[in-house]
Design a protein around this motif. Sequence first.
Motif, mmCIF file in Angstrom:
data_model
loop_
_atom_site.group_PDB
_atom_site.id
_atom_site.type_symbol
_atom_site.label_atom_id
_atom_site.label_comp_id
_atom_site.label_asym_id
_atom_site.label_seq_id
_atom_site.Cartn_x
_atom_site.Cartn_y
_atom_site.Cartn_z
ATOM 1 N N ALA A 44 61.008 -12.542 5.136
ATOM 2 C CA ALA A 44 60.780 -13.983 5.158
ATOM 3 C C ALA A 44 61.994 -14.751 4.653
ATOM 4 O O ALA A 44 62.712 -14.290 3.764
ATOM 5 C CB ALA A 44 59.565 -14.340 4.297
ATOM 6 N N ALA A 45 62.195 -15.924 5.222
ATOM 7 C CA ALA A 45 63.157 -16.863 4.648
ATOM 8 C C ALA A 45 62.596 -17.384 3.331
ATOM 9 O O ALA A 45 61.374 -17.468 3.150
ATOM 10 C CB ALA A 45 63.395 -18.022 5.609
ATOM 11 N N GLY A 46 63.468 -17.722 2.416
ATOM 12 C CA GLY A 46 63.006 -18.184 1.112
ATOM 13 C C GLY A 46 62.156 -19.428 1.175
ATOM 14 O O GLY A 46 61.243 -19.620 0.370
ATOM 15 N N ASP A 47 62.427 -20.297 2.173
ATOM 16 C CA ASP A 47 61.694 -21.552 2.276
ATOM 17 C C ASP A 47 60.563 -21.498 3.302
ATOM 18 O O ASP A 47 59.974 -22.533 3.639
ATOM 19 C CB ASP A 47 62.638 -22.713 2.601
ATOM 20 N N ALA A 48 60.259 -20.322 3.829
ATOM 21 C CA ALA A 48 59.142 -20.205 4.768
ATOM 22 C C ALA A 48 57.829 -20.535 4.061
ATOM 23 O O ALA A 48 57.684 -20.315 2.849
ATOM 24 C CB ALA A 48 59.079 -18.787 5.334
ATOM 25 N N LEU A 49 56.861 -21.073 4.797
ATOM 26 C CA LEU A 49 55.540 -21.368 4.243
ATOM 27 C C LEU A 49 54.535 -20.364 4.779
ATOM 28 O O LEU A 49 54.425 -20.178 6.001
ATOM 29 C CB LEU A 49 55.105 -22.794 4.597
ATOM 30 N N ILE A 50 53.789 -19.749 3.852
ATOM 31 C CA ILE A 50 52.924 -18.627 4.184
ATOM 32 C C ILE A 50 51.575 -18.821 3.504
ATOM 33 O O ILE A 50 51.517 -19.247 2.343
ATOM 34 C CB ILE A 50 53.575 -17.311 3.683
ATOM 35 N N GLY A 51 50.492 -18.522 4.211
ATOM 36 C CA GLY A 51 49.188 -18.614 3.560
ATOM 37 C C GLY A 51 48.033 -18.684 4.523
ATOM 38 O O GLY A 51 48.195 -18.609 5.746
ATOM 39 N N PHE A 52 46.852 -18.815 3.944
ATOM 40 C CA PHE A 52 45.591 -18.899 4.684
ATOM 41 C C PHE A 52 44.930 -20.252 4.393
ATOM 42 O O PHE A 52 44.149 -20.379 3.448
ATOM 43 C CB PHE A 52 44.632 -17.789 4.247
#
Length: 254
Positions: A121-129
């Motif tokens: 992942a890129a450090g600034d990627a947004l990840i979640g549910f």
Amino acid sequence: MPVTLDVDDRSVATLLLDRPRKRNALDREMLESLLDATGRLAGRTDVRAVVVRGAGGTFCAGADIGDWVAPSAPLAAELSKLGRDAFAAVAALDVPSVALIEGTAIGGGFELALACDLRIAAGDALIGFPELRLGNLPAWGGLARLIDVAGLGTARHLLLTGELIDGVRAAALGAVTAVAADGDLSAELSRVVDCFTACEPAALALAKQVLSGFDSDLPLEPAMASYTAGLDSSRRRKQDFLDRQAARKIGVSS
């Protein structure tokens, strides 16, 4: 095709989610295309690794909300099964797979990344549910896979809060396996591919079979996701989301 397949001179296959105007959101056509492309990869002896990535600077914004605003119960069940089948096909590939996450990997997009063996992942990627905020539950096997890779505590936190975390925190929690804080995903990907290609292909395939025996399963997940999709409150939340998206587009274009 909304998912394209390419094999480079290093025998690395790339599955590209190619619907950038919708931030690679997964509708029926895209899921069917992913299932088809993965099927064409299965059993190929000239492929050493698979990279799953998105076009246009984002991995995948999740399920196409338009498909889930007011689906009938049979349609919700059908879409749940289609997504689970497509992601299970990615997970079952004989060769190792890597999700290259930039932009967003949320909801169904995060579930797809979790179907891969590794996630960069890129450090600034947004990840979640964020599904609960829209009145839904994950439907495509991602919750069980998140428990496998990051533990029940992390799965509880991300599901119950709907919080979107960046790539750095996701790596700290174990939800991704590597983070490119400087944004250079290609260098980290190259390093991982070098590790794969240094291994004996038959041993890699057998290792994947051995590890698959530890996979968790949540048999109620698709049924619960189909049920919540049909609730009036869930439909209102998703329609409100689409209305706000449309209003933002009008504001930008005016």
